[in-house]
Design a protein around this motif. Structure first.
Motif, PDB file in Angstrom:
ATOM      1  N   GLU A 174       0.836  -1.212   0.000  1.00 22.43           N
ATOM      2  CA  GLU A 174       0.000   0.000   0.000  1.00 22.43           C
ATOM      3  C   GLU A 174       0.863   1.250   0.000  1.00 22.43           C
ATOM      4  OE1 GLU A 174      -2.500  -0.571   3.424  1.00 22.43           O
ATOM      5  OE2 GLU A 174      -3.700  -2.119   2.421  1.00 22.43           O
ATOM      6  N   GLN A 177       2.191   1.818  -3.448  1.00 19.83           N
ATOM      7  CA  GLN A 177       1.175   2.377  -4.334  1.00 19.83           C
ATOM      8  C   GLN A 177       1.045   3.874  -4.119  1.00 19.83           C
ATOM      9  OE1 GLN A 177      -2.220  -0.095  -3.379  1.00 19.83           O
ATOM     10  NE2 GLN A 177      -1.921  -1.339  -5.204  1.00 19.83           N
ATOM     11  N   SER A 178       1.129   4.317  -2.877  1.00 20.52           N
ATOM     12  CA  SER A 178       1.058   5.748  -2.585  1.00 20.52           C
ATOM     13  C   SER A 178       2.227   6.487  -3.221  1.00 20.52           C
ATOM     14  CB  SER A 178       1.053   5.999  -1.076  1.00 20.52           C
ATOM     15  OG  SER A 178      -0.098   5.442  -0.497  1.00 20.52           O
ATOM     16  N   GLU A 181       1.604   6.813  -6.932  1.00 22.30           N
ATOM     17  CA  GLU A 181       0.634   7.873  -7.219  1.00 22.30           C
ATOM     18  C   GLU A 181       1.288   9.255  -7.129  1.00 22.30           C
ATOM     19  OE1 GLU A 181      -2.491   7.699  -8.380  1.00 22.30           O
ATOM     20  OE2 GLU A 181      -2.078   5.550  -8.540  1.00 22.30           O
TER      21      GLU A 181
END
Length: 189
Positions: A174, A177-178, A181
């Motif tokens: 997670e 993924q941040s 982004e």
């Protein structure tokens, strides 16, 4: 050039291996390509740099009220076998399109009730250097019969870490993924 299933136009035959293209839209593409009648709900799609794994949930078979646990398992296995056989040609066609588009191998599986079966999976070789103390761990697993080879012992170790560090690995994914982004929102170079 005529391509056959199993032919891979990237990374083999002495050519340079390049990273495959992003597969961010693969779950949507797969959802559009799969027949609506195959699965209950959207397929579970797992992607890494080597493989796209598609697992769908099949409707459970209808059983008599007095069916045993063995009957349930056998019925679920029968449902899986029937699906695998009747969809083979269509799955191969979808896989070929995905492999061309995303330059990754495609694997399939289904789940019925508590029974989960993967039809095909891709085993990617991973090269590593280990110090003597680390090799001794693998050799102990081989010598004790837990694994047949150092390769299998290493896979066993990775699976064990995955089981015991699941929460931490999920948090790490997670966080990655941040970061991805944030990179996408950054200035173009």
């Amino acid at each position: 050039m005529m391509m056959r299933r199993g032919d891979v136009p990237w990374g083999r035959g002495g050519g340079p291996r390049t990273e495959p293209p992003p597969a961010d839209d693969a779950p949507a593409w797969i959802g559009g390509a799969l027949p609506d009648t195959w699965f209950q709900g959207p397929a579970e799609v797992t992607i890494d740099r080597d493989e796209i794994l598609i697992v769908g949930r099949l409707s459970p078979p209808t059983l008599a009220d007095d069916a045993s646990e063995a009957d349930r398992v056998a019925a679920e296995q029968g449902r899986i076998a029937g699906f695998r056989e009747t969809t083979r040609d269509q799955r191969i066609g979808i896989a070929q399109q995905l492999e061309r588009r995303y330059r990754r191998k495609v694997s399939w599986g289904v789940q019925v009730g508590d029974t989960r079966e993967l039809f095909t999976t891709h085993s990617a070789p991973v090269m590593t250097r280990l110090r003597q103390s680390e090799r001794q761990v693998l050799d102990t697993l081989v010598d004790s019969g837990v694994a047949r080879s150092r390769s299998e012992a290493l896979a066993w170790c990775v699976a064990l870490v995955g089981q015991h560090a699941d929460t931490w690995l999920r948090e790490l994914r997670e966080a990655m993924q941040s970061v991805d982004e944030l990179r996408k929102r950054g200035p173009a170079v």
